[in-house]
Design a protein around this motif. Sequence first.
Motif, short mmCIF file in Angstrom:
data_model
loop_
_atom_site.label_atom_id
_atom_site.label_comp_id
_atom_site.label_asym_id
_atom_site.label_seq_id
_atom_site.Cartn_x
_atom_site.Cartn_y
_atom_site.Cartn_z
N ILE A 100 -25.75 -39.39 -6.47
CA ILE A 100 -24.99 -40.05 -7.74
C ILE A 100 -25.68 -39.75 -9.04
N VAL A 101 -25.23 -38.58 -9.49
CA VAL A 101 -25.47 -38.19 -10.94
C VAL A 101 -24.91 -38.97 -12.05
N LYS A 102 -25.57 -39.78 -12.86
CA LYS A 102 -24.97 -40.38 -13.88
C LYS A 102 -25.08 -39.38 -15.29
N THR A 103 -24.14 -39.17 -16.15
CA THR A 103 -24.29 -38.46 -17.12
C THR A 103 -23.63 -39.21 -18.57
N LEU A 104 -23.85 -38.62 -19.73
CA LEU A 104 -22.98 -39.12 -21.00
C LEU A 104 -21.67 -39.06 -20.75
N PRO A 105 -20.77 -39.84 -21.50
CA PRO A 105 -19.45 -39.90 -21.29
C PRO A 105 -18.55 -38.42 -21.79
N GLY A 106 -18.03 -38.01 -20.69
CA GLY A 106 -17.18 -36.69 -20.98
C GLY A 106 -18.24 -35.52 -20.32
N TYR A 107 -19.40 -35.48 -19.82
CA TYR A 107 -20.07 -34.33 -19.32
C TYR A 107 -20.18 -34.41 -17.95
N ALA A 108 -19.68 -35.19 -17.10
CA ALA A 108 -19.69 -35.16 -15.66
C ALA A 108 -18.91 -33.76 -15.29
N PRO A 109 -17.75 -33.47 -15.73
CA PRO A 109 -17.13 -32.12 -15.32
C PRO A 109 -18.08 -31.14 -15.40
N HIS A 110 -18.69 -30.87 -16.75
CA HIS A 110 -19.55 -29.78 -16.71
C HIS A 110 -20.64 -29.80 -16.02
N VAL A 111 -21.22 -30.85 -15.64
CA VAL A 111 -22.58 -30.97 -14.87
C VAL A 111 -21.89 -30.59 -13.20
N ALA A 112 -20.82 -31.10 -12.82
CA ALA A 112 -20.35 -30.84 -11.73
C ALA A 112 -20.23 -29.28 -11.40
N TYR A 113 -19.42 -28.76 -12.48
CA TYR A 113 -19.27 -27.34 -12.33
C TYR A 113 -20.64 -26.57 -12.19
N ASP A 114 -21.95 -26.77 -12.99
CA ASP A 114 -23.06 -26.18 -12.69
C ASP A 114 -23.77 -26.42 -11.48
N ILE A 115 -23.42 -27.65 -10.90
CA ILE A 115 -24.14 -27.95 -9.52
C ILE A 115 -23.37 -27.24 -8.57
N ASP A 116 -22.13 -27.18 -8.81
CA ASP A 116 -21.30 -26.27 -7.79
C ASP A 116 -21.78 -24.84 -7.59
N ASN A 117 -21.83 -24.38 -9.03
CA ASN A 117 -22.04 -22.86 -8.99
C ASN A 117 -23.38 -22.59 -8.77
N ALA A 118 -24.28 -23.43 -8.56
CA ALA A 118 -25.73 -23.04 -8.27
C ALA A 118 -25.99 -22.54 -6.77
N ASN A 119 -24.88 -22.71 -5.82
CA ASN A 119 -24.79 -22.33 -4.54
C ASN A 119 -26.06 -22.78 -3.85
N SER A 120 -26.53 -23.86 -3.79
CA SER A 120 -27.58 -24.44 -3.24
C SER A 120 -27.26 -24.74 -1.63
N ASP A 121 -28.17 -24.45 -0.84
CA ASP A 121 -27.93 -24.76 0.66
C ASP A 121 -27.81 -26.16 1.02
N CYS A 122 -28.43 -27.04 0.12
CA CYS A 122 -28.24 -28.36 0.27
C CYS A 122 -27.08 -29.20 -0.14
N ILE A 123 -26.26 -28.52 -0.94
CA ILE A 123 -25.08 -28.95 -1.82
C ILE A 123 -23.95 -28.70 -1.20
N LEU A 124 -23.25 -29.67 -0.64
CA LEU A 124 -21.95 -29.16 -0.13
C LEU A 124 -20.84 -29.18 -1.09
N GLY A 125 -21.10 -29.85 -2.31
CA GLY A 125 -19.56 -29.88 -3.06
C GLY A 125 -20.02 -31.31 -3.95
N THR A 126 -19.09 -31.28 -4.92
CA THR A 126 -19.14 -32.36 -6.03
C THR A 126 -17.68 -32.80 -6.18
N VAL A 127 -17.85 -34.22 -6.55
CA VAL A 127 -16.78 -34.60 -7.36
C VAL A 127 -17.08 -35.26 -8.65
N ALA A 128 -16.26 -35.14 -9.60
CA ALA A 128 -16.65 -35.70 -10.82
C ALA A 128 -15.68 -36.44 -11.67
N GLY A 129 -16.12 -37.46 -12.30
CA GLY A 129 -15.13 -38.29 -13.24
C GLY A 129 -15.54 -38.10 -14.46
#
Length: 160
Positions: A100-129
């Motif tokens: 669970i990644v907590k962000t400043l208000p409004g930043y979660a979609p940007h952070v999720a996008y960056d995490i999804d595009n990192a293509n890490s083997d240990c990350i299956l996907g994200t859902v952002a609020g």
Amino acid sequence: MSLRNQRQEVIKMIVSSEEIATQEELLGAMKQVGIQCTQATLSRDLRQMHITKAVGKKGQTIYVLPHTRVHHSVEDTQASVNAMHRIGVLSIKFSGTMAIVKTLPGYAPHVAYDIDNANSDCILGTVAGDDTVFVALSENTDRSVAVDAIGSAANYPNKI
């Protein structure tokens, strides 16, 4: 993050950092930072975002964000757009195979996008609020490996 959301975030950054008087100027500024769209799409975005015009420093009418009376300028628009993706992560906590990644208000979609595009083997996907990103991790992923993967993708400098 959807293309529309990304485009609208760039519009916000440009409008808040430059004196833009016409849609043509705004389209040109967007093109400089890698975002292309039609004038009709831009017009629809401006209407949806409630962006209006006000008198700028030089006396001409310029686009301003909602509820903005005074235009504030930033020296480097590209740096501002890039910074939008490098800040905002406050903490990373875990529950089972979920981070669970907590962000400043409004930043979660940007952070999720960056995490999804990192293509890490240990990350299956994200859902952002708005201020929270749920990161689904592969089974048996070590938390320190997950923090490193999420942190490097989201430019989060701290360890848990």
